[in-house]
Design an enzyme around this catalytic site. Sequence first.
Site, mmCIF file in Angstrom:
data_model
loop_
_atom_site.group_PDB
_atom_site.id
_atom_site.type_symbol
_atom_site.label_atom_id
_atom_site.label_comp_id
_atom_site.label_asym_id
_atom_site.label_seq_id
_atom_site.Cartn_x
_atom_site.Cartn_y
_atom_site.Cartn_z
ATOM 1 N N HIS A 1 18.092 100.586 73.313
ATOM 2 C CA HIS A 1 17.611 99.641 72.294
ATOM 3 C C HIS A 1 18.310 98.291 72.327
ATOM 4 O O HIS A 1 18.118 97.496 71.403
ATOM 5 C CB HIS A 1 17.787 100.222 70.891
ATOM 6 C CG HIS A 1 16.924 101.401 70.598
ATOM 7 N ND1 HIS A 1 15.698 101.292 69.978
ATOM 8 C CD2 HIS A 1 17.104 102.712 70.839
ATOM 9 C CE1 HIS A 1 15.171 102.503 69.837
ATOM 10 N NE2 HIS A 1 16.013 103.379 70.360
ATOM 11 N N LYS B 1 19.786 86.398 66.482
ATOM 12 C CA LYS B 1 18.517 86.299 65.755
ATOM 13 C C LYS B 1 18.291 84.883 65.208
ATOM 14 O O LYS B 1 17.209 84.528 64.787
ATOM 15 C CB LYS B 1 18.472 87.324 64.621
ATOM 16 C CG LYS B 1 18.492 88.776 65.130
ATOM 17 C CD LYS B 1 18.512 89.754 63.972
ATOM 18 C CE LYS B 1 18.709 91.204 64.399
ATOM 19 N NZ LYS B 1 17.486 91.832 64.932
ATOM 20 N N LYS C 1 5.184 94.241 61.497
ATOM 21 C CA LYS C 1 4.827 94.447 60.086
ATOM 22 C C LYS C 1 4.233 93.171 59.503
ATOM 23 O O LYS C 1 3.237 93.204 58.759
ATOM 24 C CB LYS C 1 6.064 94.878 59.285
ATOM 25 C CG LYS C 1 6.615 96.223 59.731
ATOM 26 C CD LYS C 1 8.043 96.478 59.219
ATOM 27 C CE LYS C 1 8.687 97.591 60.037
ATOM 28 N NZ LYS C 1 10.138 97.722 59.788
HETATM 29 C C1 NBG Z 1 17.401 97.424 67.860
HETATM 30 C C2 NBG Z 1 16.925 96.140 68.518
HETATM 31 C C3 NBG Z 1 15.559 95.727 68.000
HETATM 32 C C4 NBG Z 1 14.594 96.888 68.124
HETATM 33 C C5 NBG Z 1 15.176 98.117 67.432
HETATM 34 C C6 NBG Z 1 14.285 99.325 67.586
HETATM 35 C C7 NBG Z 1 19.660 98.392 67.957
HETATM 36 C C8 NBG Z 1 20.777 98.853 68.835
HETATM 37 N N1 NBG Z 1 18.594 97.874 68.556
HETATM 38 O O1 NBG Z 1 15.083 94.637 68.732
HETATM 39 O O2 NBG Z 1 17.860 95.117 68.300
HETATM 40 O O3 NBG Z 1 13.358 96.565 67.552
HETATM 41 O O4 NBG Z 1 16.419 98.447 67.995
HETATM 42 O O5 NBG Z 1 14.017 99.590 68.918
HETATM 43 O O6 NBG Z 1 19.753 98.508 66.759
#
Ligand code: NBG
Length: 840
Positions: A381, A579, A685
Amino acid sequence: MGPISSKQYDGVASKNQHDHEEIRTGLGADAIAEALIDNLRFLQAKLPRHATRNDWYMALAYTVRDRMLDRYINTVDAITRANTAVKGVAYLSAEFLTGPHLGNSLINLGIWQAAQDAVSKVGQNLVDLLEQEEEPGLGNGGLGRLAACYMDSLAALNVPAIGYGIRYEFGIFDQAIRDGWQVELTDKWLRFGNPWEIVRSEVTFNVQFGGRTEHYCDEQGRYRVRWLPEKVVKGVAYDTPVPGYRVPTTNLLRLWKAEATESFDFEAFNIGDYYGAVDEKIISETISKVLYPNDEPEAGKRLRLAQQYFFVSCSLQDMIRLHLTRGKQLKEFHLYWAAQLNDTHPSIAVAELMRLLVDEHSVGWDQAWAITQRTCGYTNHTLLAEALEKWPLPLFGKLLPRHLEIIYEINRRFLEELRVRHPDDDDLLRRLSLIDEAGEKYVRMAHLASAGSHAINGVAALHSELLKQTVLRDFYALAPEKFFNVTNGVTPRRWIVLSNPKLSALITSKIGDRWIADLEEELQRIEPFAADPAFQNDWQAVKAENKRALTGFIKERTGVVVDPESLFDIQVKRLHEYKRQHLNVLYVITLYNQLKRGLNAGVTPRTVIFGGKAAPGYRIAKLIIKLINSVGTVINQDPQVSKVLKVVFMPDFNVKNGQRVYPAADLSEQISTAGKEASGTGNMKFAMNGALTIGTLDGANIEIRDAVGHENFFLFGLTAEEAAKVKADGYNPRSVYDANPELREVIDLIDSGFFSKGDRELFRPLLESLLNRDDYMLLADYQSYVDCQQRVSEAYRDQENWTRMSILNSARVGRFSSDRSIHEYCRDIWNVKPIAIEGR
Ligand code: NBG
């Protein structure tokens, strides 16, 4: 009266039995109303006239839970009676950010209306009862919420699944804002009890920590290892039913709570150390005490590894128990279970499954390894280096001595095989090794997960590509067939039906309600209405109402009065430099300066709304919150601009508040540095609820833009490739600052202390980081962002066209339903099929 004949008795019993069932399972308003009174009496011990609103909420929650438990029992029954092999999913995740259960359960069970009627019969109001629920904040953000969306979709698609995690006593902290700063408050979500779970006091497992290992030969002369732990903790299962949308399937979320083992208490008692035993109990219980906020520097590491091992061990022991109870053999384990590792947090599962198979169940190493690889899948992720988990070797070995041995053995075999294929490439071996030996030694959890899984996936197309090119490049070269992409998705049940009932009703009035269960196919059927003036009117009216509702909420929570007719420009997500909430702030100040110069003829009024938590130890992120609030204070009080520009920081962004925010947005801010946001799910969303996106080519933004049409998306900024190139060529943020007078004015204004009552020190760390390093390239993207915002303002003035684009955004994002994601996981990674269950 004579004795009751057995016949009479049976008659009475079966009548009672019938009523009893109706009360527990009936879906009509009458049955629900009766159940409310019944539960109020027998679970809350209250008469209706003495019941508080919370008592009524609890009574309703228990009433709904009864109905779900009934379905859960049928689901389990169908699985155990199936005459073919039923493979189930174990979704292993340190976080499940479910949000409040009540509304979602009513929707999935199809009893919203009946519950509403029942609640009014007893003189209550459903909206008030929904408000009573305190959400379980058992996750940080996107990753935890994704796990919850996936649980919803698994059930909706009739796929048998258990979500395994930790029942944290304190979830993510509650955020308050004092004097513009974030203040963290403990999340006491269990304060009034949790009516959604049932404790399974008989489903418990021991989890060992520390100590040492002993090597010996068994009676058959086989080499064996025995682990002599220093400490044993007990995990107790707490189950929450997860109902599928309008289907009989109801799955489980099984969360483990840590307790002291009885044997430990007993020993301490024997040696007369009563208080010592109680201390031990407290130490044991700390394991499931609190959720770690992510993005934290070092601190608290040991406990976090203990948490990870604790829940993984309980879960795998439980899976093996279920497998054996069903009379299956361990060599077939992977045919009955697909275990998905949600990031590296549960990646110790690879070593623990090996330990359980080899040490506890006497399976040979090679067979155990084949089973482990076939069972496990790993989802990555993040590409951020600081978020890739690695554990210092000494700490790891002290807490999990047997696992360290197992990891060494996995690594030895792994590297040996590699050496045969690449005899002269020591550097490759070093790069792939499960142990980082460059300086201080570490166990690399992403490597453990990758080696021990048959499938590795990223969470959006770009992210999966970058994964193959960067952090897992060598693993990709080694086994390209293991790599997949599964773009994230979100459940339309919570994020459209529950959050935005008015929009749902409007959509259903045109195309029926099949879109709720089949978003990808059905939602596009509203596209033909995008240019229909009557439909546009209705669409606008829904948005206007949602904005008015949010206006009231903002007033209540922050005291700021915003104009519901203005453009609602919203950025809600965790605070993080990548972000770039502060890029948004730079634009807000730019706009402010323009307005002060009198450039407000024909300006588009805007309300810029922020929300999100910063990790308690992440100083710069907290300073960004302070900056947002400081800028807001100045702007909102300036009579010259505040009619057309307002800035709000909504405190305590969580699932419940998200449900109020997404439906009210005109503009969705998805402005991360390209290449940094793995996917994003808030972006989905927003778009589903008809917001237009201003965004970079990052994460799932790229796929959203392709889906909605490039002309219906506000794109700006460098691409991931360009950003990497600019960096490689020697990026110098200060020269960007020097060359751009408008940017200079913004930075200088912050630097002058204008937003900090003359204090020039306050925001200095932020400005210094921007001017000297600018790791996330805000300055590089600044002008492009400002220009793009200008296009947004112009576009918003043409309300007819904006509304058309808004409708097209919703109509075309059906593929970002988590049902589609789960379908892909089932097909490509898990090889799992839906089950057929008879029933309601
Ligand atoms: C987060 C990412 C997001 C993503 C979500 C779900 C972690 C480690 N990663 O971009 O920063 O949408 O995971 O996949 O929290």
